[in-house]
Motif scaffolding. Sequence first.
Motif, PDB file in Angstrom:
ATOM      1  N   ASP A 276       0.864  -1.270  -0.073  1.00  0.00           N
ATOM      2  CA  ASP A 276      -0.013  -0.040   0.057  1.00  0.00           C
ATOM      3  C   ASP A 276       0.843   1.446  -0.027  1.00  0.00           C
ATOM      4  O   ASP A 276       0.323   2.335   0.353  1.00  0.00           O
ATOM      5  N   LEU A 277       2.223   1.078  -0.290  1.00  0.00           N
ATOM      6  CA  LEU A 277       3.041   2.433  -0.613  1.00  0.00           C
ATOM      7  C   LEU A 277       3.357   2.805   0.723  1.00  0.00           C
ATOM      8  O   LEU A 277       4.448   2.910   1.348  1.00  0.00           O
ATOM      9  N   HIS A 278       2.120   3.326   1.711  1.00  0.00           N
ATOM     10  CA  HIS A 278       2.586   3.906   3.001  1.00  0.00           C
ATOM     11  C   HIS A 278       1.360   3.879   3.669  1.00  0.00           C
ATOM     12  O   HIS A 278       0.328   3.904   2.807  1.00  0.00           O
ATOM     13  N   SER A 279       1.715   3.972   5.093  1.00  0.00           N
ATOM     14  CA  SER A 279       0.370   4.222   5.653  1.00  0.00           C
ATOM     15  C   SER A 279      -0.239   5.710   5.895  1.00  0.00           C
ATOM     16  O   SER A 279       0.606   6.577   5.219  1.00  0.00           O
ATOM     17  N   PRO A 280      -1.433   5.947   5.949  1.00  0.00           N
ATOM     18  CA  PRO A 280      -1.999   7.350   5.694  1.00  0.00           C
ATOM     19  C   PRO A 280      -1.292   8.302   6.407  1.00  0.00           C
ATOM     20  O   PRO A 280      -1.294   8.394   7.744  1.00  0.00           O
ATOM     21  N   THR A 281      -0.580   9.424   5.706  1.00  0.00           N
ATOM     22  CA  THR A 281       0.125  10.469   6.406  1.00  0.00           C
ATOM     23  C   THR A 281      -0.404  11.075   7.353  1.00  0.00           C
ATOM     24  O   THR A 281      -0.078  11.510   8.499  1.00  0.00           O
ATOM     25  N   ILE A 282      -1.802  11.635   6.827  1.00  0.00           N
ATOM     26  CA  ILE A 282      -2.442  12.524   7.883  1.00  0.00           C
ATOM     27  C   ILE A 282      -2.677  11.980   9.124  1.00  0.00           C
ATOM     28  O   ILE A 282      -2.743  12.709  10.144  1.00  0.00           O
ATOM     29  N   ASN A 283      -2.927  10.646   9.084  1.00  0.00           N
ATOM     30  CA  ASN A 283      -3.266   9.937  10.482  1.00  0.00           C
ATOM     31  C   ASN A 283      -2.110   9.881  11.261  1.00  0.00           C
ATOM     32  O   ASN A 283      -2.098   9.941  12.437  1.00  0.00           O
ATOM     33  N   GLN A 284      -0.898   9.734  10.639  1.00  0.00           N
ATOM     34  CA  GLN A 284       0.481   9.550  11.241  1.00  0.00           C
ATOM     35  C   GLN A 284       0.544  10.728  11.864  1.00  0.00           C
ATOM     36  O   GLN A 284       1.102  11.169  13.158  1.00  0.00           O
ATOM     37  N   MET A 285       0.638  11.890  11.147  1.00  0.00           N
ATOM     38  CA  MET A 285       0.739  13.305  11.708  1.00  0.00           C
ATOM     39  C   MET A 285      -0.099  13.634  12.952  1.00  0.00           C
ATOM     40  O   MET A 285       0.324  14.176  13.884  1.00  0.00           O
ATOM     41  N   ALA A 286      -1.446  13.110  13.019  1.00  0.00           N
ATOM     42  CA  ALA A 286      -2.360  13.417  13.863  1.00  0.00           C
ATOM     43  C   ALA A 286      -1.845  12.559  15.249  1.00  0.00           C
ATOM     44  O   ALA A 286      -2.154  13.066  16.552  1.00  0.00           O
ATOM     45  N   ILE A 287      -1.628  11.378  14.881  1.00  0.00           N
ATOM     46  CA  ILE A 287      -1.175  10.522  16.073  1.00  0.00           C
ATOM     47  C   ILE A 287       0.233  11.210  16.804  1.00  0.00           C
ATOM     48  O   ILE A 287       0.192  11.155  18.108  1.00  0.00           O
ATOM     49  N   ALA A 288       1.080  11.435  15.851  1.00  0.00           N
ATOM     50  CA  ALA A 288       2.215  12.260  16.393  1.00  0.00           C
ATOM     51  C   ALA A 288       1.958  13.472  17.454  1.00  0.00           C
ATOM     52  O   ALA A 288       2.321  13.668  18.398  1.00  0.00           O
ATOM     53  N   ARG A 289       0.892  14.275  16.858  1.00  0.00           N
ATOM     54  CA  ARG A 289       0.991  15.592  17.881  1.00  0.00           C
ATOM     55  C   ARG A 289       0.084  15.233  19.112  1.00  0.00           C
ATOM     56  O   ARG A 289       0.197  15.634  20.175  1.00  0.00           O
ATOM     57  N   VAL A 290      -1.098  14.074  18.879  1.00  0.00           N
ATOM     58  CA  VAL A 290      -1.731  13.866  20.179  1.00  0.00           C
ATOM     59  C   VAL A 290      -0.557  13.188  21.155  1.00  0.00           C
ATOM     60  O   VAL A 290      -0.789  13.230  22.053  1.00  0.00           O
TER      61      VAL A 290
END
Length: 408
Positions: A276-290
């Motif tokens: 799948d090339l990569h996991s969804p970037t926006i979800n990773q960004m949100a997880i990182a911030r939280v």
Amino acid sequence: MLDWEKIYATRTKRMGASEIRELLKLLEQPDIISFAGGIPDPALFPSEDFQEAYNDILSGPEAGQALQYSVSEGYPRLREWIVQRMRARGINADIGNIFITSGSQQGLDYLGKLLLSPGDTALVTWPTYLGALQAFNAYEPRYDKLDLSRNASPEDYAAAARDAGSRVKFAYLSADFANPSGESLTPMEREKLLDIAEALDIAVIEDAAYRALRYDGERQKTLLTMDCERNGGIENTRTLYCGSFSKTLSPGLRVGWICAATPVIKRLVLAKQAADLHSPTINQMAIARVAEKSFNEQAEKITRVYGSRRDAMLDALAKHMPAGVHWHKPEGGMFIWLTMPEHIDSAALLALSLKTAKVAFVPGNAFYADGSGGNHMRLSFSCSSPEVIEEGIGRLGALLAEQLAAAA
């Protein structure tokens, strides 16, 4: 009309529906009390923190990056946060040792793909996590029982595999609050497992999905921590640590990770690129911030709530279960594992319970590689209030008492 059965790959014969996924549909029926799904309570999700994180991402300079293709290894800021968590556990990782997956379930699938050829042996506990069996089954392994309480030697495992025309490739287990048993390995058992793995020269897959959910007892070292101590650093280890945010922050965002030596990470990246090339970037960004903002506070909140629900279920079991039914007190996780008299078939009991007692649970045989374990059941306490737990366990105990009395 094409006969699809004739052209499916042989591996599809090992694929079966998840009993847990099917039972989750019962959550939509208001008259059913469900102790089936081992899922977090959505009322405890840090929803406001995620709303703030997504607003920040989409209104700021990273909006384009969030919606674009990204690197297969994962969002660097999130991987750096994980590095610090792993270092706090005595694991001298850096960003090159961290690989982001779409939930830890995807990590298990990739590891099965990476390590198993048809007929290879995987050592798993009896019982073990159903999702791991489903992930590995697609790669057509042979299973052997990993039992650290008995005196099986590495040669016993190797000989059993050779007799079957196989070889052992890895051992898989949860060292902390295993799904479904709720059990944790003692320090001695952890050392023994690593001894066996070294003697067999195999990998160890450490499923750490529930590690943050400890309610009492002394925190133990991870297998990867011990492996690093034994071998002078993560690049010399054989343990593959599978982590997840699903039980702490959000299961719906599907963000997990693998921490391992860089040669394995590089191979996993190739699997990701092909899948799948990569996991969804926006979800990773949100997880990182939280995670940066409130992971520790969130972990403290949910352990306090889930711990009280565990205690409520233990109290209800002691009050309502008939003689001959046994369980132990898990120090963490989401599950209590019941053992009933051998003549009780938990699958048949579930069918009866859904019709009469209106209580759902997961039959034990779903967690055994050989389909045994029919006299066990898994109960989850994570999504039920103490009042619902009291009512549901009361109904279930009465039904079990009836079944035992009828068989007497």
